[in-house]
Design a protein around this motif. Structure first.
Motif, PDB file in Angstrom:
ATOM      1  N   ALA A   1      -5.638  -2.297   5.979  1.00 36.42           N
ATOM      2  CA  ALA A   1      -6.616  -2.304   4.691  1.00 36.42           C
ATOM      3  C   ALA A   1      -7.034  -0.857   4.472  1.00 36.42           C
ATOM      4  CB  ALA A   1      -7.721  -3.242   4.985  1.00 36.42           C
ATOM      5  N   LEU A   2      -7.392  -0.151   5.451  1.00 37.51           N
ATOM      6  CA  LEU A   2      -7.652   1.469   5.230  1.00 37.51           C
ATOM      7  C   LEU A   2      -6.701   2.089   4.522  1.00 37.51           C
ATOM      8  CD1 LEU A   2      -9.262   2.016   8.563  1.00 37.51           C
ATOM      9  CD2 LEU A   2     -10.376   1.439   6.417  1.00 37.51           C
ATOM     10  N   LEU A   3      -5.395   1.856   4.791  1.00 39.61           N
ATOM     11  CA  LEU A   3      -4.198   2.583   4.173  1.00 39.61           C
ATOM     12  C   LEU A   3      -3.819   1.953   2.740  1.00 39.61           C
ATOM     13  CD1 LEU A   3      -2.142   3.370   7.304  1.00 39.61           C
ATOM     14  CD2 LEU A   3      -3.664   5.028   6.375  1.00 39.61           C
ATOM     15  N   ILE A   4      -3.429   0.589   3.187  1.00 38.80           N
ATOM     16  CA  ILE A   4      -2.917  -0.003   1.674  1.00 38.80           C
ATOM     17  C   ILE A   4      -4.032  -0.076   0.351  1.00 38.80           C
ATOM     18  CG2 ILE A   4      -1.679  -1.874   0.935  1.00 38.80           C
ATOM     19  CD1 ILE A   4      -0.559  -2.420   3.533  1.00 38.80           C
ATOM     20  N   ALA A   5      -4.981  -0.878   0.753  1.00 36.25           N
ATOM     21  CA  ALA A   5      -6.197  -1.009  -0.076  1.00 36.25           C
ATOM     22  C   ALA A   5      -6.607   0.166  -0.573  1.00 36.25           C
ATOM     23  CB  ALA A   5      -7.048  -1.849   0.527  1.00 36.25           C
ATOM     24  N   GLY A   6      -6.866   1.312   0.621  1.00 32.09           N
ATOM     25  CA  GLY A   6      -7.464   2.542   0.061  1.00 32.09           C
ATOM     26  C   GLY A   6      -6.466   3.180  -1.095  1.00 32.09           C
ATOM     27  N   THR A   7      -5.233   3.147  -0.605  1.00 32.25           N
ATOM     28  CA  THR A   7      -4.236   3.956  -1.767  1.00 32.25           C
ATOM     29  C   THR A   7      -4.319   3.191  -2.883  1.00 32.25           C
ATOM     30  OG1 THR A   7      -2.948   4.457   0.300  1.00 32.25           O
ATOM     31  CG2 THR A   7      -1.929   4.574  -2.030  1.00 32.25           C
ATOM     32  N   PHE A   8      -4.311   1.823  -2.869  1.00 31.59           N
ATOM     33  CA  PHE A   8      -4.356   0.964  -4.362  1.00 31.59           C
ATOM     34  C   PHE A   8      -5.374   1.193  -5.146  1.00 31.59           C
ATOM     35  CE2 PHE A   8      -1.158  -2.728  -2.852  1.00 31.59           C
ATOM     36  CZ  PHE A   8      -0.194  -1.830  -2.785  1.00 31.59           C
ATOM     37  N   ALA A   9      -6.602   1.396  -4.326  1.00 30.59           N
ATOM     38  CA  ALA A   9      -7.774   1.614  -4.955  1.00 30.59           C
ATOM     39  C   ALA A   9      -7.971   2.852  -5.775  1.00 30.59           C
ATOM     40  CB  ALA A   9      -8.961   1.363  -4.047  1.00 30.59           C
ATOM     41  N   SER A  10      -7.453   3.895  -5.240  1.00 29.92           N
ATOM     42  CA  SER A  10      -7.465   5.215  -5.881  1.00 29.92           C
ATOM     43  C   SER A  10      -6.113   5.583  -6.674  1.00 29.92           C
ATOM     44  CB  SER A  10      -7.224   6.319  -4.654  1.00 29.92           C
ATOM     45  OG  SER A  10      -6.138   5.957  -3.789  1.00 29.92           O
ATOM     46  N   THR A  11      -5.274   4.508  -6.853  1.00 31.85           N
ATOM     47  CA  THR A  11      -4.024   4.902  -7.605  1.00 31.85           C
ATOM     48  C   THR A  11      -3.883   3.838  -8.674  1.00 31.85           C
ATOM     49  OG1 THR A  11      -2.608   3.572  -5.923  1.00 31.85           O
ATOM     50  CG2 THR A  11      -2.607   5.982  -5.933  1.00 31.85           C
ATOM     51  N   ILE A  12      -3.168   2.390  -8.389  1.00 32.11           N
ATOM     52  CA  ILE A  12      -2.906   1.607  -9.162  1.00 32.11           C
ATOM     53  C   ILE A  12      -4.004   0.542  -9.589  1.00 32.11           C
ATOM     54  CG2 ILE A  12      -0.448   1.682  -8.868  1.00 32.11           C
ATOM     55  CD1 ILE A  12      -0.685  -0.797  -6.899  1.00 32.11           C
ATOM     56  N   GLY A  13      -5.079   0.588  -8.748  1.00 23.10           N
ATOM     57  CA  GLY A  13      -6.089  -0.452  -8.813  1.00 23.10           C
ATOM     58  C   GLY A  13      -6.405  -1.240  -7.809  1.00 23.10           C
ATOM     59  N   TRP A  14      -7.676  -1.692  -7.624  1.00 22.33           N
ATOM     60  CA  TRP A  14      -8.153  -2.333  -6.294  1.00 22.33           C
ATOM     61  C   TRP A  14      -7.481  -4.010  -6.469  1.00 22.33           C
ATOM     62  CZ3 TRP A  14     -11.031  -6.742  -7.342  1.00 22.33           C
ATOM     63  CH2 TRP A  14     -11.630  -6.988  -8.592  1.00 22.33           C
ATOM     64  N   ARG A  15      -7.140  -4.143  -7.634  1.00 21.61           N
ATOM     65  CA  ARG A  15      -6.631  -5.851  -7.850  1.00 21.61           C
ATOM     66  C   ARG A  15      -5.566  -5.998  -7.157  1.00 21.61           C
ATOM     67  NH1 ARG A  15     -10.115  -8.157 -11.565  1.00 21.61           N
ATOM     68  NH2 ARG A  15     -11.347  -7.051 -12.867  1.00 21.61           N
ATOM     69  N   TYR A  16      -4.825  -4.912  -6.926  1.00 25.15           N
ATOM     70  CA  TYR A  16      -3.368  -5.331  -6.384  1.00 25.15           C
ATOM     71  C   TYR A  16      -3.413  -5.532  -4.921  1.00 25.15           C
ATOM     72  CZ  TYR A  16      -1.419  -3.659 -10.830  1.00 25.15           C
ATOM     73  OH  TYR A  16      -0.874  -3.585 -12.342  1.00 25.15           O
ATOM     74  N   SER A  17      -4.337  -5.047  -4.386  1.00 24.24           N
ATOM     75  CA  SER A  17      -4.607  -5.337  -2.771  1.00 24.24           C
ATOM     76  C   SER A  17      -4.807  -6.954  -2.598  1.00 24.24           C
ATOM     77  CB  SER A  17      -5.827  -4.589  -2.230  1.00 24.24           C
ATOM     78  OG  SER A  17      -5.929  -3.176  -2.460  1.00 24.24           O
ATOM     79  N   PHE A  18      -5.343  -7.495  -3.618  1.00 25.14           N
ATOM     80  CA  PHE A  18      -5.700  -8.843  -3.314  1.00 25.14           C
ATOM     81  C   PHE A  18      -4.463  -9.616  -3.888  1.00 25.14           C
ATOM     82  CE2 PHE A  18      -9.797  -6.738  -3.323  1.00 25.14           C
ATOM     83  CZ  PHE A  18     -10.249  -7.351  -2.396  1.00 25.14           C
ATOM     84  N   ALA A  19      -3.677  -9.120  -4.733  1.00 32.58           N
ATOM     85  CA  ALA A  19      -2.333  -9.757  -5.368  1.00 32.58           C
ATOM     86  C   ALA A  19      -1.363  -9.936  -4.012  1.00 32.58           C
ATOM     87  CB  ALA A  19      -1.793  -9.094  -6.439  1.00 32.58           C
ATOM     88  N   LEU A  20      -1.556  -8.707  -3.361  1.00 31.64           N
ATOM     89  CA  LEU A  20      -0.681  -8.646  -2.009  1.00 31.64           C
ATOM     90  C   LEU A  20      -0.957  -9.838  -1.050  1.00 31.64           C
ATOM     91  CD1 LEU A  20       1.412  -6.816  -0.582  1.00 31.64           C
ATOM     92  CD2 LEU A  20      -0.206  -5.550   0.275  1.00 31.64           C
TER      93      LEU A  20
END
Length: 576
Positions: free
Chosen positions: A160-179
């Motif tokens: 979560a730290l790596l993937i969600a943190g990267t998504f939140a700062s690039t393509i958007g936080w919503r993609y973490s939950f789509a994953l």
């Protein structure tokens, strides 16, 4: 002389089972844990996107946690009654839909409802994961499986730290939950490969017990969570209500404790009447199982409190961002993962009580090393070493106590063991954060008052302009902003910042030492844990005879035979 049945059985090799069920278990645990961690990491993007304060996101996280804790005992019985695999599949689908709801949220209300729903269905998922392990694995495989299940939680945190943190700062936080939705689909498809766990249609659900459990857990959770903001004794302005000026937090805790006593009295009454119970007390059938629970609660209390204090130190003392904080604690999280996975290798050589005692000493050593080495530079070698040592001890104990409880319980109670583990985890975590917060903040206030008195350049006229009745951990920049609104001179601002920085660091150091002391005290219940290897069972139980003080006869096929620990001559058995 012919061998006894117990001795001959103990030498029988158990064929290795497929690891597919464990893959499903680990991926599903990651799915559930990743969701909560991703919400925390994505907080800044959510607050901006939904135009809501961070407290709303915190409320959504709390709602999910409380929903899971409140209904987990009921979830175990529902799984047993209708079949763990079927209930698991339905719950995974609902959790995936809830995560889709989070990803598509257009308002704080939608986010809150989706997260609360996800927490409620985790109450169905968590016991099922333990049932899958108990029904598919025995002996050393079961120990390894439990270690990997425990390791899946910190692994999800790192991801979560790596993937969600990267998504939140690039393509958007919503993609973490789509994953997470995609992961739910994978887990659903894989679950059809699992063997069906027979439904126990004869199971009757004790609705009164379920209500008492849920009510008590909710009261305790809200009470402990509100200690810092609502007041430990007297109500603060933030309190939602008050009773004669008393904070609602201790009132809710008292009501929750009374409800908990009523819950256990109800269970004993139902057992005497030979009626169904929402939780089978056979899971805690002896002093050794209860000691294992106390050890579990102590470790989760200490671990959760440390998880609160360490990011507080990084963000407030060092002024780092949330993402930088996430990266900084990866060594700690990875060490928990590694020890949870590898501790099973010790089970064949040492008894649970021996491993637990050493584990708590390691935890205390790690916390003590942190307390004496933390400064303003996070990169210090000994700070990193302290975190790693703490994580190694914490991960080993959490996996050990869970495996010990599961090994000592009949297979048909695996769901109850899983529910009990989740219940202890959430309550101990809530208490750990609350107590650490109250203690650290209270200590900070005392240290600041002492520091101000020792600095004559800070006159009473200036101090009266600063809200010292609402002391909390704040950064130096925040404090300078507060002092800019007063009559403080530049020299006085520098003195105040120095007092605050010193008090802040000392409060955190003393708090860490306090946790180390609790870890050392936990050696006492750890010394009452079973003196046999996890996966084995004493002869008194494997023979099907009654355990002293228990009216339940355990069937022969529910346990594996007992194998004494080499060199242990006291002859003590579980339940003795």
């Amino acid at each position: 002389m012919s061998s006894s049945p117990v001795a001959s059985t103990s030498t029988t090799k158990i064929a290795a089972a497929s690891w597919l069920p464990l893959i499903v278990v680990v991926l599903t645990q990651i799915q559930a844990s990743f969701a909560v961690n991703a919400l925390t990491v994505s907080m800044q993007g959510i607050t901006t996107d939904l135009n809501t304060p961070a407290t709303s996101v915190g409320t959504a996280i709390t709602a999910g946690t409380f929903a899971m804790a409140a209904f987990i005992l009921l979830g175990a019985k529902i799984g047993a009654k209708f079949g763990s695999r079927r209930v698991f599949q339905i719950a995974v689908v609902i959790h995936g839909l809830a995560m889709a709801g989070v990803a598509l949220s257009v308002s704080p209300t939608m986010l809150f409802v989706a997260q609360a729903a996800s927490g409620a269905v985790i109450a169905l998922i968590a016991p099922a994961l333990v049932v899958f392990i108990a029904s598919n694995y025995r002996g050393s495989q079961q120990a390894q499986a439990i270690g990997l299940l425990a390791a899946a939680i910190p692994a999800a945190g790192v991801l979560a730290l790596l993937i969600a943190g990267t998504f939140a700062s690039t393509i958007g936080w919503r993609y973490s939950f789509a994953l997470i939705v995609l992961l739910a689909v994978i887990n659903l498809l894989l679950s059809f490969k699992l063997k069906v766990v027979p439904a126990q249609s004869e199971v009757k659900i004790d609705w009164v017990g379920a209500f008492l459990a849920a009510g008590s857990i909710i009261l305790l959770s809200f009470g402990f969570s509100g200690l810092n903001s609502w007041g430990v004794i007297l109500a603060t302005p933030q309190a939602p209500f008050q009773v004669l000026g008393i904070s609602p937090a201790p009132i809710l805790i008292l009501l929750g404790a009374v409800g908990g006593q009523a819950f256990f009295l109800w269970l004993r009454k139902r057992k005497k009447e030979h009626k169904p119970q929402i939780f089978d007390l056979a899971v805690l059938k002896s002093g050794q199982e209860r000691a294992t629970t106390f050890a579990m609660a102590a470790m989760l209390f200490v671990g959760t409190a440390a998880n609160f204090l360490i990011p507080l130190y990084i963000q407030v003392v060092q002024g780092r961002s949330s993402f930088q904080t996430s990266i900084a604690i990866i060594p700690y999280t990875l060490s928990i993962f590694i020890s949870s996975t590898l501790v099973a290798n010790l089970y064949k050589r040492f008894a649970p009580r021996q491993i637990a005692r050493v584990g708590f000493v390691v935890v205390a050593a790690g916390l003590t090393l942190l307390a004496f080495t933390i400064r303003n530079e996070w990169e210090q070698f000994f700070v990193i070493v302290g975190l790693i040592v703490l994580g190694l001890g914490q991960g080993a104990i959490v996996a050990l106590v869970f495996n010990t409880l599961l090994s000592a319980a009949p297979k048909h109670l695996a769901g109850d063991v899983g529910a009990w583990r989740g219940l202890v985890h959430n309550i101990s975590g809530s208490v750990g954060i609350a107590v650490a917060s109250v203690f650290a903040v209270g200590l900070l206030g005392s240290l600041i008052a002492t520091g101000v008195a020792a600095h004559p350049e800070l006159p009473g006229q200036l101090i009266s302009q600063v809200p010292l009745d609402n002391v909390n951990f704040i950064t130096n920049d925040h404090l300078k902003g507060v002092l800019a609104l007063t009559s403080a001179t530049p020299a006085q601002v520098d003195a105040a910042v120095l007092v605050n920085a010193d008090a802040r660091l000392r409060a955190l150091q003393i708090s860490l030492l306090g946790l180390a002391a609790i870890a050392l005290i936990a050696i006492i219940p750890a010394g009452r844990m079973p003196n046999y290897r996890p996966g084995d069972i004493p002869e008194v139980l494997s023979s099907g005879r009654e355990e002293p003080g228990d009216d339940t006869v355990v069937p022969d096929d529910e346990f594996e035979p007992f194998q004494p620990v080499p060199g242990d001559g006291d002859g003590e058995k579980s339940g003795a």
